[in-house]
Design an enzyme around this catalytic site. Structure first.
Site, PDB file in Angstrom:
ATOM      1  N   TYR A 110      44.004  11.427  78.815  1.00 34.06           N
ATOM      2  CA  TYR A 110      43.436  12.569  78.094  1.00 34.06           C
ATOM      3  C   TYR A 110      42.419  12.049  77.085  1.00 34.06           C
ATOM      4  O   TYR A 110      42.622  11.024  76.431  1.00 34.06           O
ATOM      5  CB  TYR A 110      44.533  13.345  77.365  1.00 34.06           C
ATOM      6  CG  TYR A 110      43.997  14.424  76.447  1.00 34.06           C
ATOM      7  CD1 TYR A 110      43.736  15.699  76.930  1.00 34.06           C
ATOM      8  CD2 TYR A 110      43.739  14.159  75.101  1.00 34.06           C
ATOM      9  CE1 TYR A 110      43.233  16.692  76.094  1.00 34.06           C
ATOM     10  CE2 TYR A 110      43.234  15.146  74.263  1.00 34.06           C
ATOM     11  CZ  TYR A 110      42.987  16.409  74.769  1.00 34.06           C
ATOM     12  OH  TYR A 110      42.476  17.385  73.949  1.00 34.06           O
ATOM     13  N   GLU A 198      36.410  18.267  75.768  1.00 32.29           N
ATOM     14  CA  GLU A 198      37.732  17.819  76.231  1.00 32.29           C
ATOM     15  C   GLU A 198      37.660  17.426  77.703  1.00 32.29           C
ATOM     16  O   GLU A 198      37.206  18.220  78.529  1.00 32.29           O
ATOM     17  CB  GLU A 198      38.759  18.930  76.030  1.00 32.29           C
ATOM     18  CG  GLU A 198      40.166  18.541  76.447  1.00 32.29           C
ATOM     19  CD  GLU A 198      41.151  19.676  76.258  1.00 32.29           C
ATOM     20  OE1 GLU A 198      42.033  19.547  75.394  1.00 32.29           O
ATOM     21  OE2 GLU A 198      41.027  20.696  76.978  1.00 32.29           O
TER      22      GLU A 198
END
Length: 389
Positions: A110, A198
């Site tokens: 991530y 993101e």
């Protein structure tokens, strides 16, 4: 302003960041052509393009392994509303699909860049536990979340990139790969005035490539005047029609799932109003800040937006007359109720300059307006009106 995944990935590619090959389709009949004519292979990923996360859990991201399954997924998603845990109860309309190649994935991570309001710096956040469960990881295993704050003058430094790479367990050429990617992402973030970038997941493929498999990107609305490249990327179909109307009227409106419409001046007072409605057993239907300089016309437009929600069974008006006097606000409320033809109970709490004159005008208007003496009283009366007591 949020971007669709395919738009965000186009920006990533402009900064030499690798993404899967894909093509956007708007018609189910084009899905087969996109897969066989452009991507090739015998398996593809079909992704609904909406401005919300949680698509995978909601069935908006599908791995298909045949043309028949591809066509079925395209027909099932296009033209429907996809409901995820991150969007409104009615979901968001799917008008486009992103059909991508599949990749052999060795591991997932991530990665995100965002504005840390506490430190007033850009923060880079990373985790070795990427994928759909990243929110759960952040709550249950916060030690797995890595964070680096960027100096506003020096920017993201290479030693910070290496810190993150080692923290993610990378080694060899992947340390350099991540460093180059992070430096490029930082340039993209700052040069484009983003509020969020993101990548989830960031993957390493079995042949060693680092690829941004999915991407979410948000642009600071206050910077759109100078970011001309985003002018044609806005998709109002992804925004509640009432929120679009509110933006055009200069109002701050967010639709919620309750049945008590709220019209308040000031964001903090609006939040307190919603809290008190909840405290006394009610459910707010919206957040609506009309601003400190609300006029009769502004109030009328706010009423129209609130009442366009069929769930609203009462309206709570909570105005502190500081910049705008209470008697002027009362005139606006009276005008709006007459003009809009409000058919639900209206509870009004006024406080501030000329409050007595404002209350007198409401009392003498001949309209079914319920006057409240305080914020708690107003919340209780609004909840009672909805409950029929």
């Amino acid at each position: 302003m949020n971007l669709h995944e395919y738009q965000a990935k186009q920006l990533l590619r402009e900064f030499n960041i690798t993404t899967p090959r894909g093509i956007v389709v708007e018609d189910p009949t084009h899905a087969e052509l996109a897969a066989t004519g452009y991507l090739g292979g015998d398996a593809w990923v079909v992704k609904a393009q909406i401005h919300a996360g949680g698509r995978g859990k909601a069935g908006g991201v599908r791995l298909v392994k045949s043309i028949a399954a591809l066509q079925e997924a395209a027909h099932a998603l296009l033209g429907t509303s996809l409901v995820t845990y991150q969007n409104a109860p009615g979901g968001q309309f799917v008008s486009k699909l992103l059909v991508e190649e599949t990749l052999p994935i060795a591991r997932e991570m991530y990665l995100s860049l965002l504005v840390d309001r506490e430190t007033e710096r850009v923060a880079v956040v990373a985790s070795a536990a990427g994928g759909m469960e990243i929110e759960e990881v952040a709550q249950t295993q916060p030690d797995k979340i890595l964070r680096e704050l960027c100096d506003p003058l020096l920017g993201l430094q290479e030693f910070q990139c290496r810190n993150l790479a080692f923290g993610l367990g990378l080694s060899g050429s992947h340390v350099g790969d991540l460093t180059r990617m992070l430096r490029a992402l930082y340039r993209l973030f700052t040069e484009s005035d983003l509020s969020l970038l993101e990548i989830n997941p960031l993957v390493i493929t079995e042949d060693g490539r680092m690829v941004a498999l999915d991407c979410k990107m948000g642009v600071d609305d206050n910077a759109l005047g100078r970011q001309k490249k985003f002018a044609g990327l806005r998709d109002d179909t992804q925004i509640d029609a009432r929120e679009v109307a509110a933006q055009e009227a200069g109002l701050n409106y967010i639709a919620l799932a309750g049945n008590i419409g709220c019209m308040v001046n000031g964001a903090g007072l609006a939040m307190a109003t919603m809290d008190l409605i909840k405290l006394h057993g009610g459910e707010p239907a919206n957040f609506l800040d009309v601003g400190g300089g609300a006029t009769a016309e502004t109030v009328a437009r706010a009423f129209k937006i609130i009442l366009s929600d069929s769930k609203v069974r009462a309206v709570l008006v909570n105005i502190f007359g500081g910049i705008m006097r209470c008697d002027i606000i009362a005139d606006g409320i009276i005008q709006a109720v007459k003009e809009v033809g409000v058919q639900v109970p209206v509870v009004v709490r006024l406080e501030g300059t000329n409050v007595d004159l404002g209350k007198q005008k409401l009392a003498e208007s001949g309209l079914s307006i319920i006057s409240a003496d305080g914020l708690t009283d107003a919340a209780q009366r609004a909840v009672a009106a909805v409950q029929g007591s």
